[in-house]
Design an enzyme around this catalytic site. Structure first.
Site, PDB file in Angstrom:
ATOM      1  N   TYR A   1      20.687  23.244  13.277  1.00  0.00           N
ATOM      2  CA  TYR A   1      20.101  24.016  12.186  1.00  0.00           C
ATOM      3  C   TYR A   1      21.212  24.930  11.702  1.00  0.00           C
ATOM      4  O   TYR A   1      22.037  25.381  12.500  1.00  0.00           O
ATOM      5  CB  TYR A   1      18.916  24.863  12.671  1.00  0.00           C
ATOM      6  CG  TYR A   1      17.683  24.075  13.029  1.00  0.00           C
ATOM      7  CD1 TYR A   1      16.979  23.385  12.056  1.00  0.00           C
ATOM      8  CD2 TYR A   1      17.221  24.041  14.336  1.00  0.00           C
ATOM      9  CE1 TYR A   1      15.835  22.668  12.385  1.00  0.00           C
ATOM     10  CE2 TYR A   1      16.067  23.328  14.669  1.00  0.00           C
ATOM     11  CZ  TYR A   1      15.391  22.641  13.688  1.00  0.00           C
ATOM     12  OH  TYR A   1      14.265  21.933  14.013  1.00  0.00           O
TER      13      TYR A   1
ATOM     14  N   HIS B   1       9.972  15.700   9.748  1.00  0.00           N
ATOM     15  CA  HIS B   1       9.980  16.549  10.941  1.00  0.00           C
ATOM     16  C   HIS B   1       8.725  16.299  11.787  1.00  0.00           C
ATOM     17  O   HIS B   1       8.220  17.194  12.462  1.00  0.00           O
ATOM     18  CB  HIS B   1      10.052  18.021  10.514  1.00  0.00           C
ATOM     19  CG  HIS B   1      10.924  18.894  11.375  1.00  0.00           C
ATOM     20  ND1 HIS B   1      12.133  19.368  10.985  1.00  0.00           N
ATOM     21  CD2 HIS B   1      10.735  19.384  12.633  1.00  0.00           C
ATOM     22  CE1 HIS B   1      12.652  20.133  11.948  1.00  0.00           C
ATOM     23  NE2 HIS B   1      11.820  20.137  12.968  1.00  0.00           N
TER      24      HIS B   1
ATOM     25  N   THR C   1      19.819  19.198  10.182  1.00  0.00           N
ATOM     26  CA  THR C   1      18.414  19.123   9.753  1.00  0.00           C
ATOM     27  C   THR C   1      18.260  19.963   8.493  1.00  0.00           C
ATOM     28  O   THR C   1      18.517  21.166   8.505  1.00  0.00           O
ATOM     29  CB  THR C   1      17.496  19.621  10.886  1.00  0.00           C
ATOM     30  OG1 THR C   1      17.716  18.781  12.019  1.00  0.00           O
ATOM     31  CG2 THR C   1      16.028  19.541  10.487  1.00  0.00           C
TER      32      THR C   1
ATOM     33  N   LYS D   1      19.270  14.999   8.200  1.00  0.00           N
ATOM     34  CA  LYS D   1      17.921  14.649   8.665  1.00  0.00           C
ATOM     35  C   LYS D   1      16.881  15.453   7.894  1.00  0.00           C
ATOM     36  O   LYS D   1      16.941  16.690   7.878  1.00  0.00           O
ATOM     37  CB  LYS D   1      17.798  14.950  10.160  1.00  0.00           C
ATOM     38  CG  LYS D   1      16.394  14.825  10.728  1.00  0.00           C
ATOM     39  CD  LYS D   1      16.394  14.983  12.240  1.00  0.00           C
ATOM     40  CE  LYS D   1      15.014  14.890  12.844  1.00  0.00           C
ATOM     41  NZ  LYS D   1      14.246  16.125  12.751  1.00  0.00           N
TER      42      LYS D   1
ATOM     43  N   SER E   1      18.966  18.406  20.573  1.00  0.00           N
ATOM     44  CA  SER E   1      18.642  19.497  19.662  1.00  0.00           C
ATOM     45  C   SER E   1      19.616  20.651  19.867  1.00  0.00           C
ATOM     46  O   SER E   1      20.100  20.881  20.982  1.00  0.00           O
ATOM     47  CB  SER E   1      17.213  19.995  19.934  1.00  0.00           C
ATOM     48  OG  SER E   1      16.997  21.243  19.305  1.00  0.00           O
TER      49      SER E   1
HETATM   50  C1  LIG Z   1       8.402  19.384  20.363  1.00  0.00           C
HETATM   51  C2  LIG Z   1       9.258  19.020  19.195  1.00  0.00           C
HETATM   52  C3  LIG Z   1      10.445  19.709  18.967  1.00  0.00           C
HETATM   53  C4  LIG Z   1      11.257  19.365  17.883  1.00  0.00           C
HETATM   54  N1  LIG Z   1      12.447  20.016  17.735  1.00  0.00           N
HETATM   55  C5  LIG Z   1      13.290  19.627  16.735  1.00  0.00           C
HETATM   56  C6  LIG Z   1      14.577  20.202  16.621  1.00  0.00           C
HETATM   57  O1  LIG Z   1      14.976  21.051  17.412  1.00  0.00           O
HETATM   58  N2  LIG Z   1      15.371  19.775  15.605  1.00  0.00           N
HETATM   59  C7  LIG Z   1      14.962  18.815  14.710  1.00  0.00           C
HETATM   60  O2  LIG Z   1      15.715  18.454  13.804  1.00  0.00           O
HETATM   61  N3  LIG Z   1      13.752  18.243  14.807  1.00  0.00           N
HETATM   62  C8  LIG Z   1      12.911  18.613  15.796  1.00  0.00           C
HETATM   63  N4  LIG Z   1      11.702  17.988  15.926  1.00  0.00           N
HETATM   64  C9  LIG Z   1      11.347  16.875  15.008  1.00  0.00           C
HETATM   65  C10 LIG Z   1      11.840  15.533  15.573  1.00  0.00           C
HETATM   66  O3  LIG Z   1      13.235  15.428  15.544  1.00  0.00           O
HETATM   67  C11 LIG Z   1      11.288  14.347  14.762  1.00  0.00           C
HETATM   68  O4  LIG Z   1      11.606  14.508  13.399  1.00  0.00           O
HETATM   69  C12 LIG Z   1       9.792  14.121  14.900  1.00  0.00           C
HETATM   70  O5  LIG Z   1       9.320  14.543  16.175  1.00  0.00           O
HETATM   71  C13 LIG Z   1       9.479  12.637  14.730  1.00  0.00           C
HETATM   72  O6  LIG Z   1       8.122  12.410  14.743  1.00  0.00           O
HETATM   73  P1  LIG Z   1       7.302  11.861  16.016  1.00  0.00           P
HETATM   74  O7  LIG Z   1       7.245  12.987  16.985  1.00  0.00           O
HETATM   75  O8  LIG Z   1       5.976  11.568  15.399  1.00  0.00           O
HETATM   76  O9  LIG Z   1       8.006  10.641  16.555  1.00  0.00           O
HETATM   77  C14 LIG Z   1      10.869  18.322  17.002  1.00  0.00           C
HETATM   78  C15 LIG Z   1       9.674  17.644  17.236  1.00  0.00           C
HETATM   79  C16 LIG Z   1       8.875  17.964  18.319  1.00  0.00           C
HETATM   80  C17 LIG Z   1       7.617  17.173  18.553  1.00  0.00           C
END
Ligand SMILES: Cc1cc2nc3c(=O)[nH]c(=O)nc-3n(C[C@H](O)[C@H](O)[C@H](O)COP(=O)(O)O)c2cc1C
Length: 357
Positions: free
Chosen positions: A129, A256, A155, A232, A106
């Protein structure tokens, strides 16, 4: 008791993590409808096995944008791994390397991007981002390129962070020792200010994310990097075609993890539309609610090139650092292998929608 599946790790996280961190990790936006729907939609898809197929040689290996993987599985970009374990991203990137999985860092990693790269033994991508401060964005891209990251993941579903009730209730704020160290502390300051009833990360995003960007801005980024660009957060065939028209190298079908617009369909229900629109012109990845190797098989059968896994990796990290995160990734690969053998499709290449009921 040693956890034997993803649900065991989820249960462990429920009882060990601080309530505000658990809420940030497990929570979604709005009424959390999309969050719940994601996992439920993979569950609803039935498998349709063929029998008396030679299953002696099963192969889960995959290739993604030129990188070899033990299985079509990657770690989704997630901010601040050090919230759940002191070794943070160093532990998870080691786990990914050992398990032959892709690791997507990230932009808000809590570990120096060059240290993550030094600990990586497998392919590594950097998520972005789009910040208002383009100099800071470009500086990060340049450092990622120099450190050996192989792709950029922009993203596109987050012009701002959505309202997440659990974070609003807890007044979620980053602790002082967990920081997005790849960006300046001035740029990240708002994410550390506590205020009752306010999510610091939501407020920070309004201040620092650029909500004006459109398809035409992608050319700016393209002109400044030689790395492949992955978008994404695509959820429609129409946007997938736009992505192709704007020279994107891969897309991730993602909502997300139910953390942005609540009410959008689960990704299991959107994937086929996007795959059909793309018609093989670029790799389509998917994430959201993938909790077993059977879910991975369903995604690949629907036409995905690979899946990204989010929360389960952090549940593994919270359990025991590298071994826990590595176990999660190995479990998913082993369950995928079992599902391939038992559905009578021992190789990924022969897997298609006929495996689904
Ligand atoms: C704690 C947490 C932090 C996240 N931070 C980001 C991030 O910084 N950038 C991003 O594109 N997606 C972020 N996401 C989304 C994840 O990349 C992903 O799309 C999502 O967690 C997938 O679903 P799942 O957790 O059900 O497997 C985050 C998700 C979680 C749970």
């Amino acid at each position: 008791m040693k956890p034997v599946d993803v649900a065991d790790y989820a249960a462990n996280a429920e009882t060990t993590l601080a309530p505000d961190v658990l809420g940030y990790l497990n929570g979604g936006s709005g009424a959390e409808w999309t969050l719940r729907a994601n996992a439920a939609a993979w569950d609803r898809i039935r498998l349709r096995p063929r029998v008396l197929v030679d299953a002696s040689a099963c192969d889960t290996r995959a290739e993604l944008l030129g990188s070899a993987l033990a299985a079509p599985i990657g770690v989704a970009p997630m901010a601040y791994h050090r919230l759940v374990h002191p070794e943070g991203e160093l532990a998870t990137v080691r786990a990914a390397g050992a398990a032959g999985a892709l690791f997507v860092s990230s932009i808000f990693a809590s570990t120096d991007l060059a240290e993550i790269a030094a600990a990586a033994t497998g392919p590594l991508w950097m998520q972005l981002y789009w910040l208002r401060d383009r100099d800071a964005l470009l500086d990060l891209v340049t450092r990622a390129e120099q450190a050996g990251y192989r792709a950029l993941v922009l993203t596109v579903d987050a012009p701002r962070v959505a309202r997440r009730s659990r974070d609003l209730r807890s007044g979620f704020t980053l602790p002082p020792d967990v920081r997005a160290v790849n960006l300046s502390s001035e740029l990240m300051a708002a994410a550390h200010v506590a205020e009752v009833g306010v999510s610091a990360i939501e407020r920070h995003s309004r201040e620092r994310f650029d909500p004006t960007i459109t398809w035409s801005d992608l050319a700016w980024l393209r002109a400044r990097t030689r790395l492949p660009l992955v978008l994404k957060g695509i959820l429609t065939g129409t946007d997938a075609i736009q992505a192709i028209d704007h020279g994107t190298d891969a897309i991730v079908v993602s909502n997300h993890g139910g953390r942005q617009l609540d009410g959008v369909p689960p990704t299991a229900d959107t994937l086929a539309e996007v795959v059909d629109a793309v018609a093989g012109r670029l790799p389509v990845l998917v994430d959201g609610g993938i909790r077993s190797g059977r879910d991975v098989l369903k995604a690949i059968a629907l036409g995905a090139s690979a899946v990204l896994v989010g929360r389960p990796v952090l549940w593994g990290l919270a359990h025991s650092g590298t071994p826990g995160a590595e176990h999660i990734l190995r479990l998913l690969r082993e369950e995928l292998e079992e599902a391939l053998i038992l559905t009578g499709h021992p190789t990924l290449a022969t897997l298609d929608r006929t495996a689904l009921g």
